[in-house]
Motif scaffolding. Structure first.
Motif, mmCIF file in Angstrom:
data_model
loop_
_atom_site.group_PDB
_atom_site.id
_atom_site.type_symbol
_atom_site.label_atom_id
_atom_site.label_comp_id
_atom_site.label_asym_id
_atom_site.label_seq_id
_atom_site.Cartn_x
_atom_site.Cartn_y
_atom_site.Cartn_z
ATOM 1 N N ASN A 317 2.879 1.029 52.579
ATOM 2 C CA ASN A 317 3.642 -0.213 51.819
ATOM 3 C C ASN A 317 3.310 -0.161 50.465
ATOM 4 N N HIS A 318 2.308 0.581 49.746
ATOM 5 C CA HIS A 318 2.326 0.854 48.210
ATOM 6 C C HIS A 318 3.354 1.880 48.755
ATOM 7 N N LEU A 319 3.400 2.587 49.268
ATOM 8 C CA LEU A 319 3.946 3.996 48.369
ATOM 9 C C LEU A 319 4.797 3.347 48.300
ATOM 10 N N GLN A 320 6.090 2.483 49.238
ATOM 11 C CA GLN A 320 7.186 1.971 49.324
ATOM 12 C C GLN A 320 7.788 1.523 48.104
ATOM 13 N N ASP A 321 6.746 0.615 47.431
ATOM 14 C CA ASP A 321 7.439 -0.270 46.472
ATOM 15 C C ASP A 321 6.839 0.957 44.948
ATOM 16 N N ILE A 322 5.893 1.448 45.537
ATOM 17 C CA ILE A 322 6.243 2.470 43.848
ATOM 18 C C ILE A 322 7.515 3.416 43.826
ATOM 19 N N CYS A 323 7.567 3.794 44.738
ATOM 20 C CA CYS A 323 9.149 4.729 45.176
ATOM 21 C C CYS A 323 10.557 4.217 44.658
ATOM 22 N N ASN A 324 10.108 2.941 45.163
ATOM 23 C CA ASN A 324 11.593 1.972 45.111
ATOM 24 C C ASN A 324 11.854 1.420 43.615
ATOM 25 N N SER A 325 10.645 1.303 42.952
ATOM 26 C CA SER A 325 10.632 0.822 41.840
ATOM 27 C C SER A 325 10.675 1.942 40.773
ATOM 28 N N ALA A 326 10.063 2.869 41.138
ATOM 29 C CA ALA A 326 10.964 4.274 40.008
ATOM 30 C C ALA A 326 12.172 4.747 40.000
ATOM 31 N N ILE A 327 12.643 4.293 41.144
ATOM 32 C CA ILE A 327 13.790 4.475 41.491
ATOM 33 C C ILE A 327 14.876 3.956 41.096
ATOM 34 N N GLU A 328 14.651 2.625 41.159
ATOM 35 C CA GLU A 328 15.572 1.555 40.397
ATOM 36 C C GLU A 328 15.133 1.440 38.746
ATOM 37 N N MET A 329 14.099 1.878 37.910
ATOM 38 C CA MET A 329 14.083 2.196 36.748
ATOM 39 C C MET A 329 15.227 3.093 36.144
ATOM 40 N N GLN A 330 14.900 4.333 37.344
ATOM 41 C CA GLN A 330 15.919 5.642 36.861
ATOM 42 C C GLN A 330 17.418 5.124 37.080
ATOM 43 N N ASP A 331 17.726 3.575 37.341
ATOM 44 C CA ASP A 331 19.015 3.580 36.970
ATOM 45 C C ASP A 331 19.667 4.277 38.204
ATOM 46 N N HIS A 332 21.232 5.182 37.916
ATOM 47 C CA HIS A 332 22.304 5.567 38.214
ATOM 48 C C HIS A 332 21.754 6.761 38.400
ATOM 49 N N TYR A 333 21.024 7.217 38.148
ATOM 50 C CA TYR A 333 20.550 8.699 38.276
ATOM 51 C C TYR A 333 19.347 8.257 39.112
ATOM 52 N N GLY A 334 18.927 7.552 39.835
ATOM 53 C CA GLY A 334 18.023 7.189 41.360
ATOM 54 C C GLY A 334 18.591 7.727 41.950
ATOM 55 N N ILE A 335 19.903 8.013 42.458
ATOM 56 C CA ILE A 335 21.114 8.466 43.822
ATOM 57 C C ILE A 335 20.243 9.513 43.920
ATOM 58 N N ILE A 336 20.075 10.531 42.291
ATOM 59 C CA ILE A 336 20.427 11.997 43.300
ATOM 60 C C ILE A 336 18.933 12.549 43.689
ATOM 61 N N SER A 337 18.769 13.337 44.441
ATOM 62 C CA SER A 337 17.828 13.622 44.983
ATOM 63 C C SER A 337 17.159 14.631 45.032
ATOM 64 N N ASP A 338 17.979 15.645 44.837
ATOM 65 C CA ASP A 338 17.961 16.932 44.369
ATOM 66 C C ASP A 338 16.796 17.233 43.312
ATOM 67 N N LYS A 339 16.216 17.897 43.916
ATOM 68 C CA LYS A 339 14.644 18.036 42.540
ATOM 69 C C LYS A 339 15.171 19.016 41.685
ATOM 70 N N ASP A 340 16.401 20.252 41.895
ATOM 71 C CA ASP A 340 16.466 20.450 40.775
ATOM 72 C C ASP A 340 17.131 19.792 39.181
ATOM 73 N N HIS A 341 16.775 18.159 40.001
ATOM 74 C CA HIS A 341 18.428 17.699 38.670
ATOM 75 C C HIS A 341 18.142 16.019 38.351
ATOM 76 N N ALA A 342 17.512 15.535 39.936
ATOM 77 C CA ALA A 342 17.075 14.846 39.874
ATOM 78 C C ALA A 342 15.896 14.696 39.226
ATOM 79 N N PRO A 343 15.300 13.144 38.615
ATOM 80 C CA PRO A 343 14.030 12.581 37.193
ATOM 81 C C PRO A 343 12.789 12.845 37.452
ATOM 82 N N ALA A 344 11.943 13.297 37.631
ATOM 83 C CA ALA A 344 10.306 13.719 38.094
ATOM 84 C C ALA A 344 10.548 14.242 39.411
ATOM 85 N N ASP A 345 11.522 15.601 39.060
ATOM 86 C CA ASP A 345 11.714 16.343 40.427
ATOM 87 C C ASP A 345 11.985 16.148 41.725
ATOM 88 N N ALA A 346 12.367 14.692 42.331
ATOM 89 C CA ALA A 346 12.727 13.766 43.080
ATOM 90 C C ALA A 346 11.792 13.583 43.695
#
Length: 394
Positions: A317-346
């Motif tokens: 649960n800890h992992l799911q909450d942290i990752c969800n918050s990080a993706i929300e923090m990235q705003d529209h960039y959060g939908i990118i899962s390509d590690k070559d383009h996503a923030p923090a290497d996806a």
């Protein structure tokens, strides 16, 4: 509770770290699966086995080190710091082969243990079914005795690694006219034999680690039975105990990783985020202390109890909450899962896709909370309407 290694433990930790540094690169983010990951995993497994690091606690006569449980914990901790391709062997060596060692014949041990230990053969665990949910004992895949063989028909699902496994342990129903826990039997199964149909499941993450497995008139010799007929639940408990006793590193990014990202993205000024960060830090420290308690017990030669279920409930649960918050923090960039383009290497996207599965694998949150309530806190058991009634009556 003791927070420090003993002299012997510190020496083993240094030995393990030196060996790992010689053969692997330090981990940077999530472990890489580039190149031929399966072959790299087999090669690494062989190197570990040749140097008696593959299974620390196994006796030397079957290829282990003859070491302590605490040494195994230390090895797991140190190996988690490196880019080690261990995934394909985690289930086989952590759950399946120990079950074969506990309940198999001498012929089974001679045939299977060394090959698994040295990375020549991979195993999977065939428990879960579509209709059983979290109730392992509610399975419907059946085996019928036919001479010296058993004929299996049915389906398993969410079987990790079945598509590249050579063998597996399969739990089936051999007697439907007794209570559900008493009519089960465990077998060794050749995953390449006729009648075994493995179908990978395409996951939201893009991977296909899980599988559906169908059995159509699959014949298994009675000699490949583990334990007595109808005693499969007892055998399965050994497998599940090994699954839940794992002690190691974090399964993904923790509070430190999201704090570093928040600093780089200018989000640390958000008071709501800072409050969440404090909660994550407190939870992480509580889990760390719980692991120290387990390690202290192991160091004293004691067997950790059901309190280990606390760890997976917290971390998943800890992992799911942290990752969800990080993706929300990235705003529209959060939908990118390509590690070559996503923030923090996806790393947050990859772990977010995996986190829900972690809440199911090895026992759902609900199952583990029941274990904690009943076996740790001593609360009354759940009402079980099927207790002591034949499985065929439902």
């Amino acid at each position: 509770m003791d927070f420090t290694d003993s002299t012997e433990e510190a020496a083993f930790r240094a030995e393990a770290n030196a060996f790992l540094s010689q053969h692997l690169e330090p981990k940077k983010g999530a472990a890489t699966r580039s190149g031929n990951y399966l072959q790299r995993a087999k090669d690494w497994q062989k190197v570990k086995a040749e140097n008696q690091f593959a299974q620390i606690t196994w006796p030397k006569e079957i290829g282990g080190r003859g070491g302590s449980s605490m040494q195994q914990v230390i090895w797991n901790q140190e190996e988690s710091k490196f880019d080690a391709p261990t995934g394909p062997f985690a289930i086989g060596l952590g759950m399946c082969v120990p079950t074969v060692i506990a309940f198999g014949s001498d012929e089974h041990k001679q045939r299977y243990v060394q090959k698994a230990l040295f990375g020549e053969e991979i195993w999977c665990q065939l428990f879960s079914e579509p209709a059983a949910g979290s109730d392992v004992a509610g399975l419907k895949t059946k085996a019928v005795k036919d001479g010296d063989d058993w004929v299996i028909n049915g389906q398993k699902v969410w079987t990790s690694g079945a598509h590249y496994s050579d063998y597996g342990i399969v739990l089936v129903r051999t007697d439907p006219d007794v209570p559900k826990h008493k009519g089960l039997t465990m077998f060794i199964i050749d995953m390449k034999q006729e009648g075994v149909d493995v179908r990978p499941i395409h996951q939201a993450s893009g991977g296909s680690e899980f599988n559906e497995v169908y059995f159509t008139d699959v014949r298994i010799p009675d000699s490949d039975r583990l334990g007595e007929p109808g005693m499969g639940w007892k055998v399965a408990l050994v497998t599940l105990m090994n699954e839940r006793l794992a002690v190691g590193g974090s399964p993904g990014p923790d509070w430190a990783e999201i704090m570093d990202y928040a600093r780089s993205s200018g989000s640390m000024s958000d008071q709501a985020f800072r409050a969440k960060l404090a909660d994550w830090y407190v939870a992480a420290q509580g889990y760390k202390l719980t692991k120290f308690r387990t390690q202290t017990a192991l160091s004293k030669g004691e067997t950790p109890g059901p309190e280990n279920s606390i760890g997976k409930v917290i971390t998943a649960n800890h992992l799911q909450d942290i990752c969800n918050s990080a993706i929300e923090m990235q705003d529209h960039y959060g939908i990118i899962s390509d590690k070559d383009h996503a923030p923090a290497d996806a790393i947050f996207q990859e772990s977010f896709m995996w986190a829900p599965g972690l809440r199911i694998a090895g026992g759902t949150d609900e199952i583990l909370k029941n274990i904690i309530a009943e076996r740790v806190l001593g609360l009354p058991q759940d009402v079980r309407v099927d207790k002591d009634k034949p499985f065929s009556a439902f």
